[in-house]
Scaffold this motif. Structure first.
Motif, PDB file in Angstrom:
ATOM      1  N   LEU A  63       0.811  -1.217   0.000  1.00 37.15           N
ATOM      2  CA  LEU A  63       0.000   0.000   0.000  1.00 37.15           C
ATOM      3  C   LEU A  63       0.842   1.264   0.000  1.00 37.15           C
ATOM      4  N   CYS A  64       1.914   1.290   0.793  1.00 39.97           N
ATOM      5  CA  CYS A  64       2.696   2.531   0.875  1.00 39.97           C
ATOM      6  C   CYS A  64       3.534   2.757  -0.374  1.00 39.97           C
ATOM      7  N   ASN A  65       3.659   1.749  -1.230  1.00 38.95           N
ATOM      8  CA  ASN A  65       4.377   1.912  -2.493  1.00 38.95           C
ATOM      9  C   ASN A  65       3.449   2.174  -3.674  1.00 38.95           C
ATOM     10  N   LEU A  66       2.242   1.666  -3.600  1.00 43.96           N
ATOM     11  CA  LEU A  66       1.284   1.821  -4.697  1.00 43.96           C
ATOM     12  C   LEU A  66       0.454   3.093  -4.587  1.00 43.96           C
ATOM     13  N   TYR A  67       0.310   3.593  -3.371  1.00 41.12           N
ATOM     14  CA  TYR A  67      -0.562   4.735  -3.116  1.00 41.12           C
ATOM     15  C   TYR A  67       0.186   5.848  -2.397  1.00 41.12           C
ATOM     16  N   ASP A  68      -0.459   6.995  -2.351  1.00 38.77           N
ATOM     17  CA  ASP A  68       0.030   8.129  -1.559  1.00 38.77           C
ATOM     18  C   ASP A  68      -1.015   8.513  -0.526  1.00 38.77           C
ATOM     19  N   SER A  69      -0.553   9.114   0.544  1.00 36.51           N
ATOM     20  CA  SER A  69      -1.450   9.672   1.561  1.00 36.51           C
ATOM     21  C   SER A  69      -1.192  11.172   1.659  1.00 36.51           C
ATOM     22  N   LEU A  70      -2.020  11.858   2.415  1.00 39.52           N
ATOM     23  CA  LEU A  70      -1.898  13.314   2.510  1.00 39.52           C
ATOM     24  C   LEU A  70      -0.605  13.725   3.194  1.00 39.52           C
ATOM     25  N   VAL A  71      -0.155  12.917   4.143  1.00 40.01           N
ATOM     26  CA  VAL A  71       1.095  13.188   4.856  1.00 40.01           C
ATOM     27  C   VAL A  71       1.946  11.924   4.845  1.00 40.01           C
ATOM     28  N   PHE A  72       3.239  12.093   5.160  1.00 38.27           N
ATOM     29  CA  PHE A  72       4.180  10.965   5.120  1.00 38.27           C
ATOM     30  C   PHE A  72       4.835  10.822   6.486  1.00 38.27           C
ATOM     31  N   PRO A  73       4.977   9.581   7.005  1.00 40.01           N
ATOM     32  CA  PRO A  73       5.520   9.408   8.360  1.00 40.01           C
ATOM     33  C   PRO A  73       7.041   9.566   8.419  1.00 40.01           C
ATOM     34  N   ASN A  74       7.517  10.271   9.426  1.00 35.47           N
ATOM     35  CA  ASN A  74       8.944  10.393   9.704  1.00 35.47           C
ATOM     36  C   ASN A  74       9.354   9.385  10.776  1.00 35.47           C
ATOM     37  N   PRO A  75      10.625   9.021  10.831  1.00 35.19           N
ATOM     38  CA  PRO A  75      11.084   8.050  11.835  1.00 35.19           C
ATOM     39  C   PRO A  75      10.869   8.488  13.285  1.00 35.19           C
ATOM     40  N   ASP A  76      10.817   9.806  13.540  1.00 33.36           N
ATOM     41  CA  ASP A  76      10.644  10.271  14.923  1.00 33.36           C
ATOM     42  C   ASP A  76       9.188  10.317  15.357  1.00 33.36           C
ATOM     43  N   GLY A  77       8.291   9.866  14.495  1.00 32.41           N
ATOM     44  CA  GLY A  77       6.872   9.841  14.845  1.00 32.41           C
ATOM     45  C   GLY A  77       6.085  11.023  14.305  1.00 32.41           C
ATOM     46  N   SER A  78       6.774  12.045  13.796  1.00 36.73           N
ATOM     47  CA  SER A  78       6.090  13.192  13.203  1.00 36.73           C
ATOM     48  C   SER A  78       5.703  12.866  11.753  1.00 36.73           C
ATOM     49  N   VAL A  79       5.039  13.810  11.105  1.00 37.00           N
ATOM     50  CA  VAL A  79       4.682  13.635   9.695  1.00 37.00           C
ATOM     51  C   VAL A  79       5.149  14.845   8.906  1.00 37.00           C
ATOM     52  N   LYS A  80       5.312  14.655   7.597  1.00 40.51           N
ATOM     53  CA  LYS A  80       5.681  15.764   6.728  1.00 40.51           C
ATOM     54  C   LYS A  80       4.652  15.891   5.612  1.00 40.51           C
ATOM     55  N   PRO A  81       4.524  17.069   5.014  1.00 37.86           N
ATOM     56  CA  PRO A  81       3.566  17.244   3.915  1.00 37.86           C
ATOM     57  C   PRO A  81       3.856  16.270   2.782  1.00 37.86           C
ATOM     58  N   TRP A  82       2.796  15.793   2.154  1.00 36.53           N
ATOM     59  CA  TRP A  82       2.969  14.881   1.029  1.00 36.53           C
ATOM     60  C   TRP A  82       1.971  15.263  -0.064  1.00 36.53           C
ATOM     61  N   LEU A  83       0.882  14.531  -0.232  1.00 38.99           N
ATOM     62  CA  LEU A  83      -0.129  14.998  -1.189  1.00 38.99           C
ATOM     63  C   LEU A  83      -0.699  16.337  -0.742  1.00 38.99           C
ATOM     64  N   ALA A  84      -0.737  16.550   0.559  1.00 40.54           N
ATOM     65  CA  ALA A  84      -1.147  17.843   1.109  1.00 40.54           C
ATOM     66  C   ALA A  84       0.113  18.680   1.334  1.00 40.54           C
ATOM     67  N   LYS A  85       0.180  19.842   0.687  1.00 45.59           N
ATOM     68  CA  LYS A  85       1.360  20.688   0.854  1.00 45.59           C
ATOM     69  C   LYS A  85       1.268  21.545   2.111  1.00 45.59           C
ATOM     70  N   SER A  86       0.054  21.672   2.648  1.00 51.37           N
ATOM     71  CA  SER A  86      -0.143  22.407   3.903  1.00 51.37           C
ATOM     72  C   SER A  86      -1.509  22.057   4.474  1.00 51.37           C
ATOM     73  N   TRP A  87      -1.739  22.437   5.733  1.00 50.86           N
ATOM     74  CA  TRP A  87      -3.039  22.199   6.357  1.00 50.86           C
ATOM     75  C   TRP A  87      -3.263  23.168   7.496  1.00 50.86           C
ATOM     76  N   GLU A  88      -4.521  23.334   7.824  1.00 45.99           N
ATOM     77  CA  GLU A  88      -4.928  24.178   8.945  1.00 45.99           C
ATOM     78  C   GLU A  88      -5.849  23.384   9.859  1.00 45.99           C
ATOM     79  N   ILE A  89      -5.716  23.622  11.155  1.00 45.42           N
ATOM     80  CA  ILE A  89      -6.539  22.926  12.151  1.00 45.42           C
ATOM     81  C   ILE A  89      -7.359  23.966  12.901  1.00 45.42           C
ATOM     82  N   SER A  90      -8.646  23.720  13.018  1.00 46.91           N
ATOM     83  CA  SER A  90      -9.510  24.667  13.732  1.00 46.91           C
ATOM     84  C   SER A  90      -9.161  24.692  15.215  1.00 46.91           C
ATOM     85  N   GLU A  91      -9.539  25.759  15.893  1.00 46.32           N
ATOM     86  CA  GLU A  91      -9.212  25.919  17.311  1.00 46.32           C
ATOM     87  C   GLU A  91      -9.792  24.804  18.168  1.00 46.32           C
ATOM     88  N   ASP A  92     -10.956  24.286  17.789  1.00 43.24           N
ATOM     89  CA  ASP A  92     -11.575  23.222  18.575  1.00 43.24           C
ATOM     90  C   ASP A  92     -11.051  21.836  18.198  1.00 43.24           C
TER      91      ASP A  92
END
Length: 556
Positions: A63-92
């Protein structure tokens, strides 16, 4: 024949021989330059290509080779932009709005848009299999605001949402809808499930060239990949081969027909394979825990004292030293997974405590009527050794252990119902995203009952509420503290025998393969804790011209 003609004949014949010889020499000289960059890797089958179905190790790699997701996992547990170049999160914390990279192409040439993201979410929510559990309880839905902008609406806050989005693989809506068959989903028919058994509808760095469901998956490099190919030495082809049989693996390696083995080879077989020239054995901590899942709804493992007696009668260190060298003791969460509780001490062998617990069990005195049935996966021979060691120690307490060998698919089937689930199941489990919440939810929340990831049938409302409260916390520090509490509570109930945190070991050809995760570990860096991503083949490097014997070039 006259002398002059004879001499002319010899000259022409000699010339022909010289021409043929020259062609052969030139073809041989240029052969290595024409060799295909390829990786052949064995794995435990089955392998599901449908992002709404697959969730085991082989499927996650695909799956991780055939498809893309909006973000990509980093080894430290964080994520980096992928199909999504940016994002916003509402206050709630209930709305996530993603801005997509424009111009991304699916393998068939269609452009990926916000509509495809919405379709992919709705599809996995409807089917509810595979990684669907990550979203069904927390995500209300999504809507396309613009061609390249999509908004997710959550039912409730979900702290590790961005990490979980790694498992939302985006499919081509048009391609799926053009290939639907009759099925259970109304106007969507089978939602393309039948077609996706042997095809993909992704935009990832690789595409399906051929899928033999019982044998192998052959993936081919997608040359028009939207993120490009900065790594010019990435494999052109990847062949995932569905076998873990020891003799077969050894034979393939000895013939130079395999680049990387599966992780299920015994230490003895790995030692034998390592003797083959230019072969090394990698050792990665990916968060994988070896569990013996205890059915808490069936005698005798429905009794907590019996479960604790089993826990104290196991020689964990001997299992590590003899069967899984390099591994380490573990609890419900591996120490390499962000959010594990460092204050919990793994259980150790203590036959005195084991007998004390057993005497408090209602089954004590009638143990012969309640044998402990222990299933192990036939594709993983080392599991039988674990079962035999447990059997030997349990006999010291008068507990009879019946060991049963079953194929992986058969075990999945019996785990689907409480009454067919054995009292004990030997199973490895890894995180689906890089946090303890992934393992806690997939392993111990009631929603996972009936899947291969929970043979305990814990169904504890308090545990469910604690897990839900933890993953609902947006603040990571607060969330991790709650993970600690959940782990402590689970440890009190002893629903599982946590044998070890696995050092994942695989033999590979080090003369011409660069294995990125292994190289990172050698440099003191982390490997990726998200299952499957240490086999993101776009980052691998293949140098067939450096291959030493034995080596058999791959022919597509």
């Amino acid at each position: 024949m006259k002398a002059s003609k004879f001499i002319k004949f010899l000259r022409n014949g000699l010339f022909l021989v010289l021409v043929v010889s020259l062609v052969l020499i030139l073809s041989c000289a240029g052969y290595t330059q024409q060799e295909v960059k390829a990786i052949r890797h064995t794995n435990s089958w089955p392998c599901y290509l449908d992002p709404a179905v697959g969730s085991d190790y082989a499927s996650s790699i695909a799956l991780c080779n055939l498809y893309d997701s909006l973000v990509f996992p980093n080894p430290d547990g964080s994520v980096k932009p992928w199909l999504a170049k940016s994002w916003e999160i509402s206050e709630d914390g209930l709305t996530y709005t993603f801005e997509l990279v424009p111009g991304v192409k699916f393998h068939n040439g269609d452009e990926l848009t916000a509509d495809d993201v919405v379709f992919s979410l709705e599809r996995i929510l409807t089917i509810g299999e595979g990684y669907g559990y990550l979203f069904t309880a927390n995500v209300e839905g999504a809507e396309a605001l613009e061609k390249y902008k999509v908004k997710f609406n959550l039912k409730k806050t979900f702290g590790p949402f961005l990490g979980a989005v790694v498992r939302l693989y985006i499919l081509n809506e048009k391609q799926i809808m053009a290939n639907i068959q009759d099925g259970l989903y109304g106007e969507f028919g089978d939602y393309g499930k039948g077609w996706l058994v042997t095809h993909d509808a992704g935009s990832g760095p690789y595409q399906v060239k051929e899928m033999k469901t019982e044998q192998y998956l052959l993936m081919e490099k997608f040359n028009d990949y939207w993120a490009g190919w900065e790594n010019k030495d990435a494999p052109q082809y990847v062949k995932e081969i569905g076998t873990t049989e020891a003799i077969t693996i050894r034979t393939l390696m000895s013939r130079g027909e395999l680049e990387i083995t599966d992780q299920w080879q015994t230490s003895e077989n790995l030692a034998a394979i390592e003797q083959i020239s230019n072969t090394e054995v990698s050792s990665l901590f990916e968060g994988s825990v070896l569990n013996i899942m205890l059915n808490t709804k069936k005698p005798p493992t429905d009794d907590i004292h019996f479960r604790k007696a089993l826990a104290y009668c196991i020689d964990y260190q001997q299992i590590i030293d003899k069967i899984f060298p390099g591994s380490c003791p573990s609890g419900s969460i591996a120490s390499s997974t962000p959010g594990y509780n460092p204050n919990l001490k793994p259980c150790i062998l203590d036959l005195v405590k084991a007998e004390e617990e057993l005497k408090q069990s209602p089954y004590y005195g009638n143990l012969e009527q309640y044998p402990f049935e222990l299933y192990w996966v036939s594709e993983v021979p080392d599991e039988e050794k674990v079962a035999l060691m447990i059997q030997a120690n349990a006999a010291k307490l008068g507990i009879k252990v019946n060991i049963v060998k079953v194929p992986w698919l058969s075990l999945i089937d019996v785990l689907a119902k409480t009454e067919t689930t054995p009292t004990g199941s030997v199973i490895f489990v890894s995180p689906h995203y890089a946090e303890a919440g992934s393992m806690l939810e997939s392993r111990y929340h009631s929603r996972s009952c009936g899947t291969w990831e929970q043979g305990e049938w814990l169904q504890d409302p308090e545990i469910d509420a604690m897990i839900e409260d933890a993953i609902a916390s947006i603040d990571q520090k607060e969330r991790f503290q709650k993970y600690y509490a959940v782990q402590e509570k689970i440890a009190e109930l002893s629903p599982t025998l946590w044998i070890l945190e696995q050092a994942v070991k695989q033999a590979y050809r080090s003369d011409y393969i660069v294995f990125p995760a292994e190289e990172d570990v050698k440099r003191g860096k982390l490997c990726n804790p998200v299952m499957g991503y240490n086999f993101y083949y776009r980052d691998f490097k293949v140098f067939p011209e450096r291959a030493q014997r034995p080596y058999t070039p791959f022919k597509p």
